[in-house]
Enzyme design. Structure first.
Site, PDB file in Angstrom:
ATOM      1  N   LYS A 240     -26.930 -19.727  -2.875  1.00 35.46           N
ATOM      2  CA  LYS A 240     -25.802 -18.868  -3.212  1.00 35.46           C
ATOM      3  C   LYS A 240     -26.321 -17.847  -4.207  1.00 35.46           C
ATOM      4  CE  LYS A 240     -21.305 -18.626  -5.510  1.00 35.46           C
ATOM      5  NZ  LYS A 240     -20.233 -19.353  -6.240  1.00 35.46           N
TER       6      LYS A 240
ATOM      7  N   TYR B  28     -28.217 -23.588 -20.401  1.00 30.75           N
ATOM      8  CA  TYR B  28     -28.281 -23.844 -21.834  1.00 30.75           C
ATOM      9  C   TYR B  28     -29.660 -24.305 -22.313  1.00 30.75           C
ATOM     10  CZ  TYR B  28     -27.102 -25.304 -26.561  1.00 30.75           C
ATOM     11  OH  TYR B  28     -27.079 -25.441 -27.926  1.00 30.75           O
TER      12      TYR B  28
ATOM     13  N   TYR C   1     -27.771 -22.621  -6.428  1.00 32.29           N
ATOM     14  CA  TYR C   1     -26.879 -21.602  -6.970  1.00 32.29           C
ATOM     15  C   TYR C   1     -27.633 -20.794  -8.012  1.00 32.29           C
ATOM     16  CZ  TYR C   1     -22.475 -19.671  -8.864  1.00 32.29           C
ATOM     17  OH  TYR C   1     -21.461 -18.850  -9.293  1.00 32.29           O
TER      18      TYR C   1
ATOM     19  N   ILE D 178     -19.444 -17.253  -0.630  1.00 35.70           N
ATOM     20  CA  ILE D 178     -18.722 -18.237  -1.427  1.00 35.70           C
ATOM     21  C   ILE D 178     -17.960 -17.430  -2.463  1.00 35.70           C
ATOM     22  CG2 ILE D 178     -18.867 -20.252  -2.927  1.00 35.70           C
ATOM     23  CD1 ILE D 178     -21.536 -20.931  -1.556  1.00 35.70           C
TER      24      ILE D 178
ATOM     25  N   THR E 233     -17.797 -23.388 -10.661  1.00 37.12           N
ATOM     26  CA  THR E 233     -17.407 -22.618 -11.841  1.00 37.12           C
ATOM     27  C   THR E 233     -15.927 -22.273 -11.792  1.00 37.12           C
ATOM     28  OG1 THR E 233     -19.615 -21.642 -11.898  1.00 37.12           O
ATOM     29  CG2 THR E 233     -17.902 -20.553 -13.179  1.00 37.12           C
ATOM     30  N   THR E 234     -15.468 -21.781 -10.650  1.00 40.69           N
ATOM     31  CA  THR E 234     -14.078 -21.376 -10.503  1.00 40.69           C
ATOM     32  C   THR E 234     -13.141 -22.571 -10.580  1.00 40.69           C
ATOM     33  OG1 THR E 234     -14.844 -19.570  -9.094  1.00 40.69           O
ATOM     34  CG2 THR E 234     -12.488 -20.046  -9.047  1.00 40.69           C
TER      35      THR E 234
ATOM     36  N   ARG F 271     -24.786 -16.695 -15.985  1.00 41.89           N
ATOM     37  CA  ARG F 271     -24.131 -17.857 -16.579  1.00 41.89           C
ATOM     38  C   ARG F 271     -25.125 -18.899 -17.089  1.00 41.89           C
ATOM     39  NH1 ARG F 271     -18.692 -18.694 -16.117  1.00 41.89           N
ATOM     40  NH2 ARG F 271     -17.535 -17.282 -14.762  1.00 41.89           N
TER      41      ARG F 271
END
Length: 339
Positions: A181, A127, A153, A221, A64-65, A158
């Site tokens: 994570k 989504y 994750y 993380i 994401t980052t 999100r």
């Protein structure tokens, strides 16, 4: 070579028998861009070397980052190759991101393995909101397609859906799924999973890194580690040594920096703004639909930075941000391929 051939022998009581193949201080790496939004490859190499030299023993690229949503597949694979070259064995290279289309995710992770990745991090499909059965099938099919160790994750904020507790337990039986994570922040669930499986846990929330470690997480993380990896190294080393006082002091010292990074704009935007202001990357540019901070947002970031004391590896006396250069977002020449 499979990571484990027999999952049933991987757990004894409350002590995991699994060796951690990912590292403990993992940085969710930003992808430096030029002012026109193309990947700044020399800047990528420099930044990777900076965070590894500062204490990271793992870097998560294309997460994401790293702006996975707007990176192309060729860019993602080249980031793996560059990461392997720069790290030269000093840190594990974990490829994140993936896709909410299982077939695309499988091909991307298989290609990442060929490019040299040391592990993969699979985000919950976003989504399309599958059922938990669909989530589990997505994870299992990707894990079946690669010999690399897998981190799941869990970030419902999100993706729109969590990985439910029962799904985590079922996924833990797969020989390649070794870790989670956690950005869900349910510490009681983390403890339950740690008690009932030998999954490794990584804190996925910068503010909660020490609390996660204190209940048995294996590492973190983090986003703020792009700026200050050394204090996270201190926290992890202190926890490993049973030194809560040292870990707590480092945690408290990081608090205003974490707030500057994680609370006003997306973490990627804040990190790039701060790194550019410190002269550690050439541009704060992000790709649309992300945009740089507006003036009032930049002011809030800078107000929090003013509260940061002495942090190893960070000299904010030299902070010279360029709000005009950071404004707006870039439209790259080639569009990304993440669905």
């Amino acid at each position: 070579m499979k990571v484990h051939s027999d999952h049933t022998n991987r757990y004894c009581g409350n002590v995991s028998t699994v060796e951690n193949p990912f590292g403990q201080v993992l940085v969710a790496l930003v992808t430096p861009f030029t002012a026109d939004g193309e990947v700044d490859w020399p800047g990528v190499e420099k930044h990777m070397d900076d965070v590894i030299s500062a204490g990271a023993d793992g870097i998560v690229i294309t997460g994401t980052t790293g702006e996975t949503s707007t990176l192309t597949d060729p860019e993602k694979l080249r980031l793996v190759e560059v990461g392997k070259s720069v790290s030269a064995g000093r840190a594990k290279i974990i490829t994140g991101g993936g896709s909410n289309e299982t077939a695309h995710a499988i091909e991307l992770y298989k290609a990442s393995e060929k490019a040299g990745a040391d592990g993969v991090m699979i985000v919950t499909p976003y989504y399309n909101k599958p059922t938990q059965s669909g989530v589990l099938t997505h994870f299992r099919m990707i894990a079946d397609a690669t010999d690399l160790p897998v981190i799941l994750y869990d970030i419902p904020g999100r993706t729109g859906i969590p990985i439910q507790y029962e799904t985590i337990l079922r996924a833990a039986k797969h020989p390649n799924i070794l870790a989670v994570k956690d950005a869900k922040g349910d510490f009681s669930e983390v403890s339950r999973v740690l008690n009932q499986t030998d999954l490794l846990y990584f804190s996925g929330d910068d503010a909660n890194a020490l609390p996660h470690l204190s209940i048995g997480a294996s590492g973190l993380i983090g986003v703020t580690g792009n700026i200050a990896a050394t204090p996270y190294r201190q926290i992890v080393d202190a926890v490993n040594a049973g030194d809560l006082a040292t870990a707590t002091a480092a945690h408290q010292g990081l608090e205003p920096l974490v707030r500057a990074v994680m609370t006003h704009v997306p973490g990627t935007v804040a990190v790039k703004y701060i790194l550019q202001g410190l002269g550690r990357i050439g541009s704060a540019r992000v790709r649309l639909p992300l945009v740089g901070p507006e003036d009032f947002e930049a002011a809030k970031i800078e107000d929090d930075l003013a509260l940061v004391g002495d942090i190893p590896g960070v000299d904010l006396h030299n902070f010279r941000p360029d709000r005009n250069a950071a404004a707006g977002g870039a439209l790259p020449k080639v569009h990304g391929t993440t669905r």
